[in-house]
Each structure stands twice: as C-alpha cells, then as structure tokens.
Design an enzyme around this catalytic site. Structure first.
Site, PDB file in Angstrom:
ATOM      1  N   PHE A 143       1.135  -1.287   0.135  1.00 58.41           N
ATOM      2  CA  PHE A 143       0.171  -0.070  -0.023  1.00 58.41           C
ATOM      3  C   PHE A 143       1.185   0.935  -0.002  1.00 58.41           C
ATOM      4  O   PHE A 143       1.459   1.654   1.290  1.00 58.41           O
ATOM      5  CB  PHE A 143      -0.700   0.563   1.249  1.00 58.41           C
ATOM      6  CG  PHE A 143      -2.092   1.130   1.212  1.00 58.41           C
ATOM      7  CD1 PHE A 143      -2.522   1.232   0.404  1.00 58.41           C
ATOM      8  CD2 PHE A 143      -1.269   2.339   2.319  1.00 58.41           C
ATOM      9  CE1 PHE A 143      -3.422   2.519  -0.104  1.00 58.41           C
ATOM     10  CE2 PHE A 143      -2.436   2.945   1.498  1.00 58.41           C
ATOM     11  CZ  PHE A 143      -3.187   3.735   1.294  1.00 58.41           C
TER      12      PHE A 143
ATOM     13  N   ASP B 217       9.222   3.183   1.670  1.00 60.19           N
ATOM     14  CA  ASP B 217       8.355   3.542   1.852  1.00 60.19           C
ATOM     15  C   ASP B 217       8.179   3.391   3.472  1.00 60.19           C
ATOM     16  O   ASP B 217       7.219   3.136   3.935  1.00 60.19           O
ATOM     17  CB  ASP B 217       7.380   3.324   1.149  1.00 60.19           C
ATOM     18  CG  ASP B 217       6.593   4.075   1.186  1.00 60.19           C
ATOM     19  OD1 ASP B 217       5.708   5.026   2.279  1.00 60.19           O
ATOM     20  OD2 ASP B 217       4.513   3.572   0.589  1.00 60.19           O
TER      21      ASP B 217
ATOM     22  N   LYS C 208       3.050  11.548   6.821  1.00 66.46           N
ATOM     23  CA  LYS C 208       2.360  11.254   7.969  1.00 66.46           C
ATOM     24  C   LYS C 208       2.754  12.200   9.177  1.00 66.46           C
ATOM     25  O   LYS C 208       2.419  12.846   9.067  1.00 66.46           O
ATOM     26  CB  LYS C 208       1.957   9.503   8.172  1.00 66.46           C
ATOM     27  CG  LYS C 208       1.169   9.608   7.537  1.00 66.46           C
ATOM     28  CD  LYS C 208       1.292   7.699   7.362  1.00 66.46           C
ATOM     29  CE  LYS C 208      -0.356   7.476   6.677  1.00 66.46           C
ATOM     30  NZ  LYS C 208      -1.308   7.692   6.193  1.00 66.46           N
TER      31      LYS C 208
END
Length: 410
Positions: free
Chosen positions: A151, A236, A265
C-alpha cells in the site's frame, strides 16, 4: 437572495453530523460512527462529550499525540510570520528543515512534498529519470519492482501496482512499468531484476496489509542485492518511520540505508500534511528546474513543523517509549492468542491483530471497542491495527488492552 442560517457544527449531534456527511461527502471512506470534536494527547472527545482512547493515531500521522505543545507552539509562531511563498522564492525555514532531515536519516538531499502519495509518485519519477540518465536504460523501458500486498497510496499510477481489487477495480487503464513479486522473498526480487530495472520499492513493514513484518535479514538482503545489481532501493517509511517501531526508521533495525527514503504522516505532527523524498545526492540531482514541483511543498509552515518533529525525535525519547510500551503491547496480545485472537504481529508500538472469526469481524470488534471507549480500525476483514500515539501513558495502554480483552471475551 435569501440566506439560510445553519446551526454551528458544535450544536449538532453526532447522528445529525453523520447524516450530513452521508449526503454531502463522497463515500470513499467507511468511518466508525464517532464524531470527534476535541483531542489532547492520546484522548479524543466527541460532540456529546464522550471520551475515547485513540489507538490508531491517524494511521501514524499522530505519533506525538494530539496537540503536542511543542508542535502547536511551532505552528502558532510560524502562523504569525509567513505560511506560504511557493518555491518561486526561498523561505527562511526550508534550509534548516532539509539540513535536519539529512542529519536524522543519514542521507543527503530532500525533495519536500505534502502527502504520502505525492512522495511515492515523486520517488517513482526520480527512479525513472535516474534509470535513463545514469543507468542507461532505453527510453520508455524502465521497470520498478514492488511487493505483493503493498500500500503506497491511491493515485492512478500507484493503484496500477496494487493487488487490492477495491483500490484497482474501475480505475483502468493502468500505468505500465511495474513488476510485482511476493513480499519477504529475496529470491523473487533477484529473479525479477533485469537490465531495465530502475528500483525496488518496499515497505519495510507492510502496514495496510496488517502490519506484516519481514524475516530478519530481508531488508539487508534487499540492500545488498540492489547495490550489487546497480538498482535503487526505495524504502517507503510513511507509516513505519519516525519512531513508530522503536527506532527512528524501520530500516534502522537492520542498519540499512536506502537510496531513497519516503517520509510523511508524522512528519507534519498531525497538524499539516508534510512529506519528503530523502535520498543520495547523486540520485536526487537528476531533477532539474521544471522537472518536478509542488506549490505547497516545502512551505514555511510545513518546514517549521517538520523541523520541530525532528527535534522531538533527536531526543530519542519517543523511540524509547515505543520500545518500552511495545513490549507491554506484545505481552498483552500474546496472552490473547487462543482467546479471541488467532495471531498478531508487532514491532514497537504497532501491531496487527487477527481476530478469531468466531468472535466477529475486524469491523465488529472495532465497533464494540468504540462502545467501550477505545478507537481502532479494521483492515482486510479480520484484522485490527493498533498504533497509539507514542506519548500514550502506560496505564492508558493497559486500559485500552483490557477493553480489548473484555470485548473478545464477549
């Protein structure tokens, strides 16, 4: 023209506000039926004044909790000075942010962006440009290897290499140039690498897939393999990074330094969206003026907040808290295996918990926990993710896990 007055949001009930959202918002989310009005630390409060322990932390965007005083102070001070210049001009916060991010990660240069998906898209462009300009791949032939179950976001290009049918179906045609191999399988990566391979893009821990943690040595193996074959390693760390796993970065657990590192984030402290591609200078320099950009990327407010986040991480306090509280989390979850939990995976203060289907689905358990005053969220049907703010108090963590135990016991 007649103007119709509306009651302020605070005067409307949770049910009323949810009804308005159902009518006026696109249905691309299925949130739990709670309407948050205030938050502080690890606690949130709904519009009726009910309090809940937050065990999701904005999918790790709130690693430092809601309303951290240091981060709020940095935001307030910057709001009074300047918030946006665009990259058409320099601003006095961006240089310090880039310097501190390089020092924190051990890499050289930063491309500041806003969202995690933007960081991923930017890294894909850098990898392709590097493949053509440096590696000598023929134009239009660059390939990027990704892992099954990944994801990395929801843009058209990113869902092109997702294997989640909900994310993909109906959004064709897809972007070519990606090869998918099984996660946690070095031999599959080695078999897939060829003369046109630009990069291997990996989540050091797969968060959306249920906090899947690879075998020890996997990340080091990816690093060795990509170095040996002249291929870029892109990590990532948008969810796994910035203290969540008990280290500054998840790759730190294996002392691995990727060529490109993706952050987001928590980099914005849960206040504004901030993301970045951080990488080796020789790779990042393939970008020249006009090849990439972002109006808001690197804005003074984002840079001030990102710098404040880095200062919090430089103390080591949050990494240590994630280690210590993570041991408690792991021990409490281990005691639930066979008692409503099939299995779990955890690293630091992050866990994926597979619920026994005889107890209910992940959604049903999340709803029962909501009723008990604890917020989590399900993924892939039977799994719930636990990722509280790293500032959560030990007694509150025990309180939340006790609620999980009670819910599983029925």
């Amino acid at each position: 023209m007649t103007v119709t007055s509306q009651r302020p949001a605070a005067a409307r009930s949770s049910a009323e506000l949810i009804a308005v959202e159902e009518e006026k918002l696109a249905h691309n989310y299925h949130p739990l039926p709670v309407v948050v009005a205030k938050a502080e630390g690890s606690w949130v409060e709904d519009v009726e004044g009910r309090r809940y322990l937050d065990l999701l932390a904005g999918y790790s965007a709130l690693n430092f909790g809601h309303g951290h005083p240091v981060l709020l102070d940095a935001a307030h001070r910057q709001l009074d000075r300047v918030t946006l210049t665009s990259r058409a001009f320099h601003n006095d916060r961006l240089a310090g942010f880039a310097e501190s991010l390089a020092a924190l990660t051990g890499l050289d240069m930063t491309l500041p962006m806003n969202t995690g998906a933007e960081a991923v898209e930017s890294a894909l462009k850098i990898a392709r440009k590097w493949a053509y300009d440096v590696k000598g791949v023929a134009p239009g032939r660059a390939e990027i290897i990704v892992a099954a179950g990944n994801f990395h976001g929801r843009t058209t290009t990113i869902v092109s290499f997702s294997d989640d049918p909900v994310a993909r179906t109906g959004f064709e045609p897809f972007t070519p140039g990606f090869t998918t191999v099984p996660y946690n399988d070095l031999s599959a990566i080695e078999a897939a690498i060829g003369e046109n391979t630009a990069a291997v893009l990996i989540e050091p821990i797969q968060g959306e897939a249920g906090v899947l943690i690879p075998d020890d040595g996997y990340l080091a193996g990816v690093r060795e393999l990509t170095r040996r074959t002249g291929t870029l390693f892109i990590a990532d760390e948008i969810q796994s990074g910035l203290g969540r796993t008990g280290a500054t970065l998840a790759v730190d657990h294996e002392s691995v330094l990727p060529d490109l590192l993706l952050l987001g984030k928590a980099l914005g402290g849960g206040i504004v969206p901030v993301s970045a591609v951080v990488g080796r200078a020789d790779v990042m320099r393939v970008l020249g003026p006009g090849t990439h950009g972002s109006t808001f990327g690197g804005n003074p407010l984002a840079a001030a907040l990102g710098s404040a986040v880095i200062r919090l991480l430089e103390t080591g306090e949050y990494q240590q808290r994630a280690q210590r509280l993570g041991r408690i989390l792991s021990a409490r979850l281990a005691a639930l295996v066979g008692h409503g939990v099939v299995e779990f995976r955890s690293r630091g203060l992050w866990a994926g918990v597979d619920i026994d289907p005889r107890v209910g689905t992940g959604r049903e358990v999340s709803e029962r926990l909501l009723a008990a005053g604890v917020l989590v969220k399900d993924t892939h049907g039977s799994t719930i993710r636990i990722a509280p703010p790293l500032c959560i108090e030990e007694e509150d963590l025990h309180l939340a896990l006790g609620a999980l135990e009670n819910v599983l016991a029925g």
